[in-house]
Each structure stands twice: as structure tokens, then as C-alpha cells.
Write an enzyme that holds these catalytic residues in place. Structure first.
Site, mmCIF file in Angstrom:
data_model
loop_
_atom_site.group_PDB
_atom_site.id
_atom_site.type_symbol
_atom_site.label_atom_id
_atom_site.label_comp_id
_atom_site.label_asym_id
_atom_site.label_seq_id
_atom_site.Cartn_x
_atom_site.Cartn_y
_atom_site.Cartn_z
ATOM 1 N N LYS A 103 2.112 -3.347 6.352
ATOM 2 C CA LYS A 103 2.523 -3.346 5.071
ATOM 3 C C LYS A 103 4.325 -2.912 5.071
ATOM 4 O O LYS A 103 4.848 -4.070 4.336
ATOM 5 C CB LYS A 103 1.837 -2.211 4.140
ATOM 6 C CG LYS A 103 0.609 -2.582 4.377
ATOM 7 C CD LYS A 103 -0.328 -3.835 3.586
ATOM 8 C CE LYS A 103 -1.256 -4.110 3.221
ATOM 9 N NZ LYS A 103 -1.474 -5.435 3.269
ATOM 10 N N SER A 137 0.519 -1.188 -0.015
ATOM 11 C CA SER A 137 0.010 0.003 0.323
ATOM 12 C C SER A 137 1.007 1.141 -0.103
ATOM 13 O O SER A 137 2.129 1.068 0.466
ATOM 14 C CB SER A 137 -1.393 0.456 0.854
ATOM 15 O OG SER A 137 -1.305 1.211 1.493
ATOM 16 N N TYR A 166 -1.466 -0.361 10.050
ATOM 17 C CA TYR A 166 -2.917 -0.959 8.711
ATOM 18 C C TYR A 166 -1.379 -0.362 7.573
ATOM 19 O O TYR A 166 -0.438 -1.660 7.575
ATOM 20 C CB TYR A 166 -4.140 -0.410 8.588
ATOM 21 C CG TYR A 166 -3.498 -0.889 7.106
ATOM 22 C CD1 TYR A 166 -3.157 0.482 6.152
ATOM 23 C CD2 TYR A 166 -4.135 -1.784 6.520
ATOM 24 C CE1 TYR A 166 -3.359 -0.013 4.766
ATOM 25 C CE2 TYR A 166 -3.714 -2.801 5.194
ATOM 26 C CZ TYR A 166 -3.578 -1.398 3.776
ATOM 27 O OH TYR A 166 -3.309 -1.387 2.643
HETATM 28 C C1 WQD Z 1 -9.328 8.716 1.031
HETATM 29 C C2 WQD Z 1 -9.398 10.144 1.839
HETATM 30 C C3 WQD Z 1 -9.759 10.576 4.818
HETATM 31 C C4 WQD Z 1 -13.910 8.889 4.007
HETATM 32 C C5 WQD Z 1 -6.838 3.487 1.454
HETATM 33 C C6 WQD Z 1 -6.776 2.026 1.926
HETATM 34 C C7 WQD Z 1 -6.016 1.174 2.179
HETATM 35 C C8 WQD Z 1 -4.748 1.620 0.802
HETATM 36 C C9 WQD Z 1 -5.032 3.029 0.795
HETATM 37 C C10 WQD Z 1 -5.066 -0.069 -0.074
HETATM 38 C C11 WQD Z 1 -8.468 10.592 2.903
HETATM 39 C C12 WQD Z 1 -11.435 10.837 3.582
HETATM 40 C C13 WQD Z 1 -12.286 8.824 3.823
HETATM 41 C C14 WQD Z 1 -14.437 9.571 4.783
HETATM 42 C C15 WQD Z 1 -13.276 11.328 4.081
HETATM 43 N N1 WQD Z 1 -5.471 0.944 -0.006
HETATM 44 N N2 WQD Z 1 -12.824 10.535 4.099
HETATM 45 N N3 WQD Z 1 -14.680 10.652 4.163
HETATM 46 O O1 WQD Z 1 -7.672 6.035 3.934
HETATM 47 O O2 WQD Z 1 -6.287 6.816 1.521
HETATM 48 O O3 WQD Z 1 -6.932 4.296 2.395
HETATM 49 O O4 WQD Z 1 -5.789 3.657 1.032
HETATM 50 O O5 WQD Z 1 -3.701 -0.902 0.319
HETATM 51 O O6 WQD Z 1 -6.255 -0.029 2.701
HETATM 52 O O7 WQD Z 1 -7.909 2.191 3.127
HETATM 53 O O8 WQD Z 1 -8.228 5.815 2.214
HETATM 54 O O9 WQD Z 1 -10.934 6.058 1.197
HETATM 55 O O10 WQD Z 1 -10.370 5.808 3.811
HETATM 56 O O11 WQD Z 1 -9.298 7.664 2.866
HETATM 57 O O12 WQD Z 1 -12.980 13.107 4.053
HETATM 58 O O13 WQD Z 1 -15.594 8.703 5.006
HETATM 59 O O14 WQD Z 1 -11.129 10.581 2.393
HETATM 60 O O15 WQD Z 1 -9.089 11.572 5.385
HETATM 61 O O16 WQD Z 1 -7.905 12.260 2.573
HETATM 62 P P1 WQD Z 1 -7.512 5.676 2.874
HETATM 63 P P2 WQD Z 1 -9.812 6.178 2.475
#
Ligand code: WQD
Length: 337
Positions: A154, A125, A150
Site C-alpha cells: 500500500k 490502508s 501487505y
Molecule cells: C485487529 C486487532 C490484532 C485477530 C486489518 C486488515 C487490513 C487493513 C487494516 C484495510 C489487532 C487483533 C486479530 C485475532 C486478535 N484493513 N486480533 N485475534 O491487523 O488491524 O488489519 O485492518 O485495509 O487489511 O487486515 O486487523 O482484525 O487482523 O486485527 O487479537 O484472531 O485484533 O492483533 O490488534 P488489522 P485484524
């Protein structure tokens, strides 16, 4: 080649299974349905015409895994089975470390016991880059202390694989660093439908768009980014699935251990994603600004030139395609419920 796909009924796993079958691979799935549903197996069969052998097992269970390897004799593994929510892992460190490490160790012991299996694709990731010094991120950029348990799983597993590759020259290992997988299968049969309230942004927006949830909570608008909200590299899951097949083909050339970023090379903020989603679907997405979420970084997106040059990997789809495909999938799911 016969490939064992752990977590093969999950979001990325199921799309990759379809891509593997359509590329002529023989697929076996191991999945304990922790974050997936058994009817995905029927949907894979509907899409590809093939029903892969399925084992409802916890990949940490060495005895069950040993029976699978003795019977199926896979020559390759694509290891998706892991807990993967950045925010959730901050509150459940023990579960995340135990599950993500023990599943990987069990598979590596099987590779030692069954020498026919020497190809291993690891689902890593972008979170291994921690709080990046700069963007876009290259594979040569340093792994950092991750901002969540998490991400730390990785980071540590990547190091373990590198140490193992040094003393097992016959192994071919691909470490694939995903950025943010989104979207769904064009058939509307596969997509991201996590059990419970989604941790990730796009499945959450899908539920708001289809009236299941009232509005999106935007976690922080005070980041050092153009509009203050978090920036990520959102890659269509179909492009990501194809990237896995290209990586497996690379392993067939006996390269040893290789590492690739799989993203689009473009950063998109939360507010931009909401706007793109509205444009793609014609649906107004209500949102409210909330405090930052623990474990989040301001910005990360990929430099994908290495995967392009060495795998011939390029993205066929963009964020609009992914928003529309994700919405269509969620709409279909809601109708079937
Ligand atoms: C994206 C953006 C949040 C939810 C994911 C996977 C992880 C890894 C990396 C593969 C951030 C914002 C989110 C919400 C929001 N993937 N957000 N409201 O945290 O980048 O991690 O990609 O390995 O497994 O979890 O993804 O979609 O949770 O967040 O504002 O309800 O959206 O702060 O900026 P993240 P995400």
C-alpha cells in the site's frame, strides 16, 4: 458514470457496489473469487434489483482486462482486488507483492489505453502509517516502512499513484486509507465471510459467537495501550461504502490526486470489542491470551476531519451496530450452509 469495481464480490467491494447502484452509478465487477463467492452477485441483485455485469477474471490478466475495457468502456475504477491480511502477508511476501502490484499496474495501463477512464479510487490502508508516532493519525502524517508486506504494497502503490498523477494531470485519483472495516449489510445478505479460518478479528469473533470456533485468540496483552491489547479504528462497512461514493463524487470535480482517512476517529481495543460484542448480541465470547502476532502495531486510529470537511463524510453507525450486523450475517450464513 460507469464504474469498474475490482474485487466487487468481496467484503468491502460488494457493499460498495450496492451503495454505487443505489446512488445511480452503472457498475461492472471484475473478481477472480479468490476471497469471495459467486452467490454474492445474486445477493447484490436481491438487495438492489440490479445485476451488474460480472467478469470472473484475475485483474493481473491484461488481455482479459483489455477485453473488458473495450466492451464496457468504464469511466472510473474502484480497485479493491488485493490480498489484505496483515499477519498472512508476513509469511507470503512474494504472493502479496506480485498480486497487489500487478493488479494495479494492469489497471493503470488500461487507463492509458482507454482515455475515457480517468478516475481511479485506490483501496489503501491505515497500515501505511507503520508504527505511528502519535494517534489519531492525519493524512499529513508520514508514510512509514510498513510492518508487513501487505502494508508495504500500500505504501509503494500510493507513491506510484502520486508519481503518475504528477505527469497525468487529466487523472483524478482518490487514495482512501481504511482503518478496520467491520459489520455487515442490514439485510444480512452481505458480510465478511472469508474462505477458511478468518485472519481478522471480527469475522473470527462471529464464528466463535455462532459456535463454529471455540474461542478468540487475543494476540498480545502487553502492548502500551490502556488494557494491553491492540487498539484499532473499527468502521462499519456501510459507512465505508458510502465514503467511496462520496470520494467518486469528489473526483467528478477534477481535483487531481486526493487522499483521505476513512475511519470513525475512535480507538477500540480487542478486549473492548469483545465486551461490546457481548453487549450488542447478549452472547458470551470466550477468549485466551496468546503471544503478539507478527506485523501488528499497538495502536492506530484516524483523524477523519479532512474527509468530513471535503467529502461531507461522517459515520452513521458505531461498533455496537457493526457487531450486531456481523453476528446476524454470520448466523444467517451458518443456517444456509
Ligand atoms: C485487529 C486487532 C490484532 C485477530 C486489518 C486488515 C487490513 C487493513 C487494516 C484495510 C489487532 C487483533 C486479530 C485475532 C486478535 N484493513 N486480533 N485475534 O491487523 O488491524 O488489519 O485492518 O485495509 O487489511 O487486515 O486487523 O482484525 O487482523 O486485527 O487479537 O484472531 O485484533 O492483533 O490488534 P488489522 P485484524
Amino acid at each position: 458514470m460507469k464504474v469498474l469495481v475490482t474485487g466487487g464480490l468481496g467484503f468491502i467491494g460488494s457493499h460498495t457496489v450496492c451503495e454505487l447502484i443505489e446512488s445511480g452509478y452503472d457498475v461492472v465487477i471484475a473478481d477472480n473469487l479468490y476471497n469471495s463467492k459467486i452467490d454474492v452477485l445474486d445477493r447484490i441483485e436481491k438487495i438492489t434489483g440490479v445485476r451488474p455485469h460480472f467478469y470472473n477474471i484475475n485483474v493481473q490478466d491484461k488481455e482479459a482486462l483489455d477485453k473488458l475495457f473495450a466492451k464496457e468502456e468504464p469511466e472510473g475504477i474502484i480497485h479493491f482486488a488485493a490480498y489484505k491480511a496483515v499477519g498472512e502477508s508476513v509469511y507470503k511476501p512474494l504472493e502479496y507483492y506480485e498480486n497487489n502490484f500487478d493488479t494495479t499496474f494492469a489497471l493503470l495501463w488500461m487507463m492509458r489505453k482507454y482515455p475515457k477512464c480517468k478516475n481511479f479510487v485506490f483501496s489503501s490502508s491505515a497500515t501505511i502509517y507503520g508504527v505511528p508516532d502519535h494517534v489519531p493519525l492525519k493524512e499529513t502524517d508520514p508514510r512509514k516502512d510498513a510492518t508487513s508486506p501487505y502494508g508495504e504494497t500500500k505504501v509503494v502503490i500510493e507513491r506510484i499513484l502520486e508519481d503518475i498523477a504528477k505527469v497525468n494531470k487529466e487523472y483524478n485519483i482518490a487514495i482512501l486509507r481504511y482503518f478496520n472495516p467491520i459489520g455487515a449489510h442490514k439485510s444480512g445478505l452481505l458480510g465478511e465471510d472469508p474462505n477458511g479460518i478468518p485472519n481478522n478479528l471480527l469475522p473470527y469473533i462471529n464464528k466463535v459467537a455462532t459456535g463454529v470456533l471455540p474461542c478468540v485468540n487475543v494476540f498480545g496483552d502487553d502492548y502500551p495501550t490502556p488494557d494491553g491489547t491492540g487498539v484499532r479504528d473499527y468502521i462499519h462497512v456501510l459507512d465505508l461504502a458510502r465514503g467511496h461514493v462520496l470520494a467518486l463524487k469528489k473526483l467528478e470535480t477534477n481535483p487531481g490526486l486526493v487522499t483521505y482517512n476513512l475511519g470513525t476517529g475512535k480507538g477500540t481495543s480487542v478486549l473492548e470489542i469483545i465486551k461490546d460484542y457481548e453487549k450488542a448480541t447478549g452472547i458470551k465470547i470466550n477468549y485466551v491470551i496468546k503471544p503478539r502476532r507478527a506485523g501488528d502495531v499497538a495502536e492506530n486510529y484516524a483523524d477523519c476531519s479532512k474527509a468530513k470537511n471535503e467529502l461531507g463524510f461522517t459515520c452513521k453507525y458505531n461498533v455496537f451496530d457493526a457487531c450486531l450486523d456481523g453476528y446476524n450475517f454470520q448466523k444467517k450464513e451458518n443456517q444456509n450452509k
